[in-house]
Design an enzyme around this catalytic site. Structure first.
Site, PDB file in Angstrom:
ATOM      1  N   SER A 166       2.019  52.623 -22.152  1.00 28.28           N
ATOM      2  CA  SER A 166       2.759  53.691 -22.847  1.00 28.28           C
ATOM      3  C   SER A 166       3.400  53.118 -24.103  1.00 28.28           C
ATOM      4  O   SER A 166       4.121  52.126 -24.032  1.00 28.28           O
ATOM      5  CB  SER A 166       3.871  54.240 -21.955  1.00 28.28           C
ATOM      6  N   ARG A 214      13.191  51.692 -18.308  1.00 27.24           N
ATOM      7  CA  ARG A 214      12.403  50.763 -19.147  1.00 27.24           C
ATOM      8  C   ARG A 214      13.300  49.855 -19.984  1.00 27.24           C
ATOM      9  O   ARG A 214      13.028  49.577 -21.169  1.00 27.24           O
ATOM     10  CB  ARG A 214      11.449  51.516 -20.075  1.00 27.24           C
ATOM     11  N   GLU A 244       8.297  51.663 -26.909  1.00 25.96           N
ATOM     12  CA  GLU A 244       8.624  50.909 -25.689  1.00 25.96           C
ATOM     13  C   GLU A 244       8.340  49.400 -25.784  1.00 25.96           C
ATOM     14  O   GLU A 244       9.197  48.598 -25.410  1.00 25.96           O
ATOM     15  CB  GLU A 244       7.853  51.510 -24.507  1.00 25.96           C
TER      16      GLU A 244
HETATM   17  P1  FAD Z   1       4.751  40.232 -22.285  1.00 25.94           P
HETATM   18  O1  FAD Z   1       4.114  41.314 -23.054  1.00 25.94           O
HETATM   19  O2  FAD Z   1       4.149  38.893 -22.338  1.00 25.94           O
HETATM   20  O3  FAD Z   1       6.268  40.145 -22.728  1.00 25.94           O
HETATM   21  C1  FAD Z   1       7.055  41.296 -22.820  1.00 25.94           C
HETATM   22  C2  FAD Z   1       8.469  40.879 -23.242  1.00 25.94           C
HETATM   23  O4  FAD Z   1       9.049  40.071 -22.227  1.00 25.94           O
HETATM   24  C3  FAD Z   1       8.482  40.016 -24.495  1.00 25.94           C
HETATM   25  O5  FAD Z   1       9.683  40.262 -25.173  1.00 25.94           O
HETATM   26  C4  FAD Z   1       8.472  38.590 -23.955  1.00 25.94           C
HETATM   27  O6  FAD Z   1       9.047  37.666 -24.861  1.00 25.94           O
HETATM   28  C5  FAD Z   1       9.313  38.745 -22.717  1.00 25.94           C
HETATM   29  N1  FAD Z   1       8.964  37.829 -21.629  1.00 25.94           N
HETATM   30  C6  FAD Z   1       7.776  37.685 -21.010  1.00 25.94           C
HETATM   31  N2  FAD Z   1       7.887  36.810 -19.999  1.00 25.94           N
HETATM   32  C7  FAD Z   1       9.169  36.390 -19.995  1.00 25.94           C
HETATM   33  C8  FAD Z   1       9.899  35.474 -19.193  1.00 25.94           C
HETATM   34  N3  FAD Z   1       9.346  34.816 -18.170  1.00 25.94           N
HETATM   35  N4  FAD Z   1      11.196  35.270 -19.487  1.00 25.94           N
HETATM   36  C9  FAD Z   1      11.801  35.925 -20.513  1.00 25.94           C
HETATM   37  N5  FAD Z   1      11.151  36.791 -21.303  1.00 25.94           N
HETATM   38  C10 FAD Z   1       9.841  37.023 -21.036  1.00 25.94           C
HETATM   39  N6  FAD Z   1       4.943  49.011 -17.853  1.00 25.94           N
HETATM   40  C11 FAD Z   1       5.621  49.721 -16.930  1.00 25.94           C
HETATM   41  O7  FAD Z   1       6.855  49.602 -16.839  1.00 25.94           O
HETATM   42  N7  FAD Z   1       4.990  50.575 -16.077  1.00 25.94           N
HETATM   43  C12 FAD Z   1       3.657  50.767 -16.107  1.00 25.94           C
HETATM   44  O8  FAD Z   1       3.116  51.527 -15.306  1.00 25.94           O
HETATM   45  C13 FAD Z   1       2.905  50.051 -17.088  1.00 25.94           C
HETATM   46  N8  FAD Z   1       1.564  50.234 -17.192  1.00 25.94           N
HETATM   47  C14 FAD Z   1       0.878  49.569 -18.157  1.00 25.94           C
HETATM   48  C15 FAD Z   1      -0.505  49.796 -18.261  1.00 25.94           C
HETATM   49  C16 FAD Z   1      -1.246  49.139 -19.221  1.00 25.94           C
HETATM   50  C17 FAD Z   1      -2.730  49.402 -19.331  1.00 25.94           C
HETATM   51  C18 FAD Z   1      -0.621  48.207 -20.086  1.00 25.94           C
HETATM   52  C19 FAD Z   1      -1.421  47.440 -21.088  1.00 25.94           C
HETATM   53  C20 FAD Z   1       0.748  47.981 -19.985  1.00 25.94           C
HETATM   54  C21 FAD Z   1       1.512  48.660 -19.032  1.00 25.94           C
HETATM   55  N9  FAD Z   1       2.892  48.477 -18.905  1.00 25.94           N
HETATM   56  C22 FAD Z   1       3.595  49.164 -17.949  1.00 25.94           C
HETATM   57  C23 FAD Z   1       3.601  47.545 -19.801  1.00 25.94           C
HETATM   58  C24 FAD Z   1       3.526  46.064 -19.318  1.00 25.94           C
HETATM   59  O9  FAD Z   1       2.434  45.859 -18.487  1.00 25.94           O
HETATM   60  C25 FAD Z   1       4.801  45.639 -18.588  1.00 25.94           C
HETATM   61  O10 FAD Z   1       5.924  45.808 -19.403  1.00 25.94           O
HETATM   62  C26 FAD Z   1       4.729  44.180 -18.125  1.00 25.94           C
HETATM   63  O11 FAD Z   1       5.852  43.877 -17.330  1.00 25.94           O
HETATM   64  C27 FAD Z   1       4.651  43.201 -19.281  1.00 25.94           C
HETATM   65  O12 FAD Z   1       4.390  41.921 -18.733  1.00 25.94           O
HETATM   66  P2  FAD Z   1       3.826  40.764 -19.635  1.00 25.94           P
HETATM   67  O13 FAD Z   1       3.839  39.519 -18.828  1.00 25.94           O
HETATM   68  O14 FAD Z   1       2.512  41.142 -20.203  1.00 25.94           O
HETATM   69  O15 FAD Z   1       4.926  40.711 -20.766  1.00 25.94           O
HETATM   70  P1  NAP Z   2       1.770  61.248 -15.190  1.00 24.20           P
HETATM   71  O1  NAP Z   2       1.678  61.079 -13.731  1.00 24.20           O
HETATM   72  O2  NAP Z   2       0.698  62.019 -15.907  1.00 24.20           O
HETATM   73  O3  NAP Z   2       3.192  61.827 -15.592  1.00 24.20           O
HETATM   74  C1  NAP Z   2       3.532  62.041 -16.963  1.00 24.20           C
HETATM   75  C2  NAP Z   2       4.977  61.675 -17.148  1.00 24.20           C
HETATM   76  O4  NAP Z   2       5.752  62.541 -16.370  1.00 24.20           O
HETATM   77  C3  NAP Z   2       5.260  60.263 -16.706  1.00 24.20           C
HETATM   78  O5  NAP Z   2       5.591  59.557 -17.848  1.00 24.20           O
HETATM   79  C4  NAP Z   2       6.391  60.379 -15.692  1.00 24.20           C
HETATM   80  O6  NAP Z   2       7.584  59.745 -16.121  1.00 24.20           O
HETATM   81  C5  NAP Z   2       6.706  61.841 -15.616  1.00 24.20           C
HETATM   82  N1  NAP Z   2       6.662  62.300 -14.214  1.00 24.20           N
HETATM   83  C6  NAP Z   2       5.561  62.655 -13.508  1.00 24.20           C
HETATM   84  N2  NAP Z   2       5.908  63.077 -12.284  1.00 24.20           N
HETATM   85  C7  NAP Z   2       7.254  62.977 -12.215  1.00 24.20           C
HETATM   86  C8  NAP Z   2       8.221  63.265 -11.220  1.00 24.20           C
HETATM   87  N3  NAP Z   2       7.853  63.752 -10.019  1.00 24.20           N
HETATM   88  N4  NAP Z   2       9.511  63.032 -11.482  1.00 24.20           N
HETATM   89  C9  NAP Z   2       9.893  62.543 -12.670  1.00 24.20           C
HETATM   90  N5  NAP Z   2       9.032  62.249 -13.649  1.00 24.20           N
HETATM   91  C10 NAP Z   2       7.730  62.469 -13.443  1.00 24.20           C
HETATM   92  O7  NAP Z   2       1.869  59.801 -15.881  1.00 24.20           O
HETATM   93  P2  NAP Z   2       0.783  58.679 -16.094  1.00 24.20           P
HETATM   94  O8  NAP Z   2       0.659  58.426 -17.529  1.00 24.20           O
HETATM   95  O9  NAP Z   2      -0.454  58.928 -15.291  1.00 24.20           O
HETATM   96  O10 NAP Z   2       1.541  57.422 -15.480  1.00 24.20           O
HETATM   97  C11 NAP Z   2       1.808  57.344 -14.104  1.00 24.20           C
HETATM   98  C12 NAP Z   2       2.976  56.424 -13.880  1.00 24.20           C
HETATM   99  O11 NAP Z   2       2.689  55.125 -14.386  1.00 24.20           O
HETATM  100  C13 NAP Z   2       4.249  56.885 -14.569  1.00 24.20           C
HETATM  101  O12 NAP Z   2       5.349  56.597 -13.745  1.00 24.20           O
HETATM  102  C14 NAP Z   2       4.288  56.057 -15.820  1.00 24.20           C
HETATM  103  O13 NAP Z   2       5.613  55.778 -16.259  1.00 24.20           O
HETATM  104  C15 NAP Z   2       3.614  54.767 -15.385  1.00 24.20           C
HETATM  105  N6  NAP Z   2       2.941  54.152 -16.526  1.00 24.20           N
HETATM  106  C16 NAP Z   2       3.697  53.433 -17.394  1.00 24.20           C
HETATM  107  C17 NAP Z   2       3.115  52.794 -18.467  1.00 24.20           C
HETATM  108  C18 NAP Z   2       3.950  51.946 -19.394  1.00 24.20           C
HETATM  109  O14 NAP Z   2       3.382  51.208 -20.187  1.00 24.20           O
HETATM  110  N7  NAP Z   2       5.237  52.007 -19.332  1.00 24.20           N
HETATM  111  C19 NAP Z   2       1.747  52.905 -18.683  1.00 24.20           C
HETATM  112  C20 NAP Z   2       1.023  53.685 -17.802  1.00 24.20           C
HETATM  113  C21 NAP Z   2       1.615  54.292 -16.713  1.00 24.20           C
HETATM  114  P3  NAP Z   2       7.918  58.170 -15.964  1.00 24.20           P
HETATM  115  O15 NAP Z   2       7.132  57.502 -17.033  1.00 24.20           O
HETATM  116  O16 NAP Z   2       9.372  58.112 -16.215  1.00 24.20           O
HETATM  117  O17 NAP Z   2       7.529  57.739 -14.606  1.00 24.20           O
END
Ligand code: FAD
Ligand code: NAP
Length: 345
Positions: free
Chosen positions: A238, A164, A334
């Site tokens: 998250s 991340r 995050e």
């Molecule tokens: P923004 O929120 O608009 O921006 C995020 C950051 O990036 C800010 O600092 C902004 O200034 C910068 N930025 C945006 N666009 C650019 C650009 N073109 N150039 C330079 N900087 C830029 N994240 C995960 O990693 N895994 C997940 O599974 C995941 N699940 C999510 C589920 C939900 C329901 C929600 C709400 C969020 C989730 N996220 C997840 C977080 C988020 O969706 C990601 O980080 C996504 O990539 C953010 O994109 P955005 O366009 O909305 O970014």
């Molecule tokens: P989940 O499947 O309930 O798992 C809980 C956590 O355990 C996750 O955060 C994941 O880590 C870790 N995990 C599960 N299985 C794993 C494996 N086999 N090996 C290593 N790590 C494992 O999680 P969830 O909330 O439903 O989300 C599913 C996936 O979507 C995850 O990968 C999660 O990161 C991603 N997600 C991210 C965001 C965000 O905003 N960043 C939001 C929603 C979902 P990791 O997070 O490192 O994968």
């Protein structure tokens, strides 16, 4: 492209915080982006680029210019038999782009389905889900360097990707505006199904050799059942990263908390499931006014209506303190907090 003063950002951040941008514009091309950057330079104001606003905590009105990136284009170049370089403009919607790649037979991004936001923000925190991160699929990106005014190219290894995190998020925040991202995608499907029982779930549905679309469909169903849709309830996914701790620290914690959920990570380290710790402490479903912890996933903080960014951060602080007290581990937030006191004009 029009630059408008005093615009509400409520519709441009997934928490739905009703803060205002001093100046606001939406750009659909490089020329418009360059004009917006010139405006910010001539007015000597900071600028913030927003994609979908789904990884942002806007804690106050935003000084300077907010630029919403809607630069959209897609292109495919054949690299070798069954291997393609697929490029997308930074303002493409991420999930729509993923589904477009799959519909056209370019596989590899299926595990990253239904992540909100844009293509250009995806490298910022090396988005990841279900065992795949974009560093595993990305070839390169193009970005506008605000310090030099030049357009530069970064290969994936040059982006400093980590869990991340990237060079752009933690080392040079705000310096580069990402214009487009290129991925190496394949005609073959190489399923990654060892996370969260994906393989068992597909097998249970009688699918032995899933297509990439079937994997994407399954992930969409799981995510829809567990995560709050930002259109219905404000959130940024998250809220905390899963902490990495040493094997030794983990062994000590396991003696005290036998149910502790952890996963192997890089050599000598384990990753703790932050959501499990928050849940154990009884936070799931709790609320402080309109700031709350989602009742189906303790890692997600939600805005039940009129919470402010400061109220969400106050709730986060209480959770961090409780986790430190019980487990001795500090949870790192995050999403990007903005304004953060380091505004670069
Ligand atoms: P923004 O929120 O608009 O921006 C995020 C950051 O990036 C800010 O600092 C902004 O200034 C910068 N930025 C945006 N666009 C650019 C650009 N073109 N150039 C330079 N900087 C830029 N994240 C995960 O990693 N895994 C997940 O599974 C995941 N699940 C999510 C589920 C939900 C329901 C929600 C709400 C969020 C989730 N996220 C997840 C977080 C988020 O969706 C990601 O980080 C996504 O990539 C953010 O994109 P955005 O366009 O909305 O970014
Ligand atoms: P989940 O499947 O309930 O798992 C809980 C956590 O355990 C996750 O955060 C994941 O880590 C870790 N995990 C599960 N299985 C794993 C494996 N086999 N090996 C290593 N790590 C494992 O999680 P969830 O909330 O439903 O989300 C599913 C996936 O979507 C995850 O990968 C999660 O990161 C991603 N997600 C991210 C965001 C965000 O905003 N960043 C939001 C929603 C979902 P990791 O997070 O490192 O994968």
């Amino acid at each position: 492209m029009q630059i408008t003063p005093h615009v509400s950002l409520k519709a441009y951040n997934s928490f739905g915080f009703n803060v205002h941008a001093e100046y606001f514009c939406i750009v659909t091309s490089l020329a418009e982006l360059q004009a917006a950057v010139s405006f910010a330079k001539s007015e000597k104001v900071p600028l913030l680029m927003i994609g979908g606003g789904s990884n942002l905590i806007l804690v106050a009105d935003v000084p300077g210019l907010v630029i919403v990136n809607r630069i959209q284009h897609k292109a495919v170049q054949r690299l070798a038999e069954g291997e393609y370089c697929v490029t997308a403009g930074a303002g493409e919607n991420w999930h729509a782009f993923v589904r477009w790649t799959l519909a056209n037979g370019y596989n590899g991004l299926e595990n990253l389905s239904l992540i909100p936001g844009t293509v250009g923000a995806a490298p910022m925190q090396n988005i990841g889900a279900y065992g795949v991160e974009i560093k595993d699929r990305m070839l390169s990106l193009e970005a506008l360097d605000l310090q030099t005014g030049e357009i530069c190219c970064f290969t994936a290894p040059e982006c400093g990707f980590a869990y991340r995190d990237s060079f752009f998020k933690s080392r040079e925040p705000g310096r580069y505006l990402i214009l487009s991202v290129s991925f190496r995608l394949l005609a073959d499907v190489q399923p990654v199904l060892d996370y969260s029982g994906l393989g068992d779930l597909l097998a249970g549905e009688g699918v032995a050799q899933p297509t990439a679309v079937q994997i994407s469909d399954l992930i969409c169903r799981i995510r829809q059942s567990k995560l709050p849709a930002p259109e219905q309830i404000g959130n940024a996914g998250s809220f905390f990263k899963n902490p990495l701790i040493t094997e030794q620290h983990c062994t000590e914690l396991l003696q005290r908390f036998p149910g502790l959920v952890s996963f192997p990570d890089r050599a000598g380290f384990r990753k703790l499931a932050a959501g499990w710790m928050i849940d154990q402490l009884g936070w799931k479903g709790r609320r402080e006014g309109d700031a709350g912890v989602y009742d189906k996933q303790a890692l997600v903080l939600v805005n039940h209506g009129a919470a402010s960014g400061a109220q969400i951060l106050a709730l986060a602080g209480q959770i961090q303190a409780a986790v430190v007290e019980r487990y001795g581990v500090m949870l790192e937030i995050e999403p990007r907090i903005y304004p953060d006191g380091n505004l670069t004009p």
